[in-house]
Design an enzyme around this catalytic site. Structure first.
Site, short mmCIF file in Angstrom:
data_model
loop_
_atom_site.label_atom_id
_atom_site.label_comp_id
_atom_site.label_asym_id
_atom_site.label_seq_id
_atom_site.Cartn_x
_atom_site.Cartn_y
_atom_site.Cartn_z
N CYS A 122 37.23 39.21 39.45
CA CYS A 122 37.66 39.33 40.85
C CYS A 122 39.01 38.68 41.11
O CYS A 122 39.90 39.27 41.72
CB CYS A 122 36.59 38.78 41.79
SG CYS A 122 36.26 37.00 41.64
N HIS A 169 33.79 34.23 45.05
CA HIS A 169 34.20 35.63 44.86
C HIS A 169 35.33 35.95 45.83
O HIS A 169 35.31 35.54 46.99
CB HIS A 169 33.02 36.57 45.13
CG HIS A 169 33.33 38.01 44.88
ND1 HIS A 169 33.73 38.50 43.65
CD2 HIS A 169 33.33 39.09 45.72
CE1 HIS A 169 33.93 39.80 43.73
NE2 HIS A 169 33.71 40.20 44.98
N HIS A 181 37.59 45.31 45.01
CA HIS A 181 37.24 44.11 44.26
C HIS A 181 36.58 44.47 42.94
O HIS A 181 36.22 45.63 42.69
CB HIS A 181 36.31 43.21 45.09
CG HIS A 181 34.95 43.79 45.35
ND1 HIS A 181 33.83 43.01 45.53
CD2 HIS A 181 34.52 45.08 45.47
CE1 HIS A 181 32.77 43.78 45.75
NE2 HIS A 181 33.15 45.03 45.73
#
Length: 208
Positions: A122, A169, A181
């Protein structure tokens, strides 16, 4: 299915492309790993079924198979159909490059610690997307949570960072309530809906 590549033109939409190449929107989304997204960008290389081509128009405005020819997108809808970063975004052309880079990575695998080009995690995706716009960001999500300046959900513009999962994240906001993402091991870079506010710990605006 055999495919060929075309270069997207200003004003192109998935619906116009489907009509032009004799296919469906869902087929194009599948070929280009868009999920349910309809975001496409002029200048990008796009995959269409092989053996298809622009529908030939007659003087009466009908295609060679007798069906009505697809109508060109109205000029006024160009910016919306291209999902161009909002004009009010301070990032301007930089945010355009960030989003364009991220979209070009759709379908690539999640790789732990990956910074491309084969795959990304990510934070690696976010780092490289902003690097394409000439901006260096911290490599990890824990560093990116302090990058740039804090912003709010209501003020998000394309290129902003969305920090979720308790700070573990990061997602890249691309406008229209969507993010790109790299979700988790076993997944691929994908477009998703902006996470619910309850699952977000911060929003960061990056200034070029």
């Amino acid at each position: 299915m055999e495919v060929r590549k075309v270069v997207l033109r200003p004003g192109d939409t998935l619906y116009a492309l489907a009509g032009r190449h004799g296919t469906t929107v869902k087929a194009l989304q599948r070929l280009n790993v868009l999920g349910t997204s309809t975001l496409i960008y002029a200048g990008d290389t796009f995959r269409v079924p092989a053996g298809t081509g622009p529908v030939e128009e007659t003087r009466k405005g009908r295609s060679t198979d007798g069906s009505p020819s697809p109508s060109p997108s109205p000029t006024k809808s160009k910016s919306k159909s291209m999902a161009k970063p909002a004009a009010k975004s301070p990032a301007g052309s930089a945010s355009w490059r960030v989003v364009a880079f991220a979209q070009a990575q759709l379908g690539k695998p999640y790789i732990w610690g990956g910074t491309g080009p084969r795959g990304y995690d990510c934070s690696g995706l976010v780092t490289q997307a902003w690097k394409a716009a000439g901006v260096s960001l911290p490599r990890t999500t824990w560093g990116q949570v302090r990058a740039g300046t804090a912003t709010s959900r209501a003020q998000l513009v394309p290129g902003d960072l969305v920090i979720a999962n308790g700070g573990g994240h990061v997602q890249l906001y691309i406008g229209h309530g969507k993010v790109i993402h790299a979700p988790r091991p076993g997944s691929t870079v994908t477009v998703a809906r902006l996470a619910a506010a309850s699952g977000v710990v911060g929003y960061r605006h990056i200034t070029p």
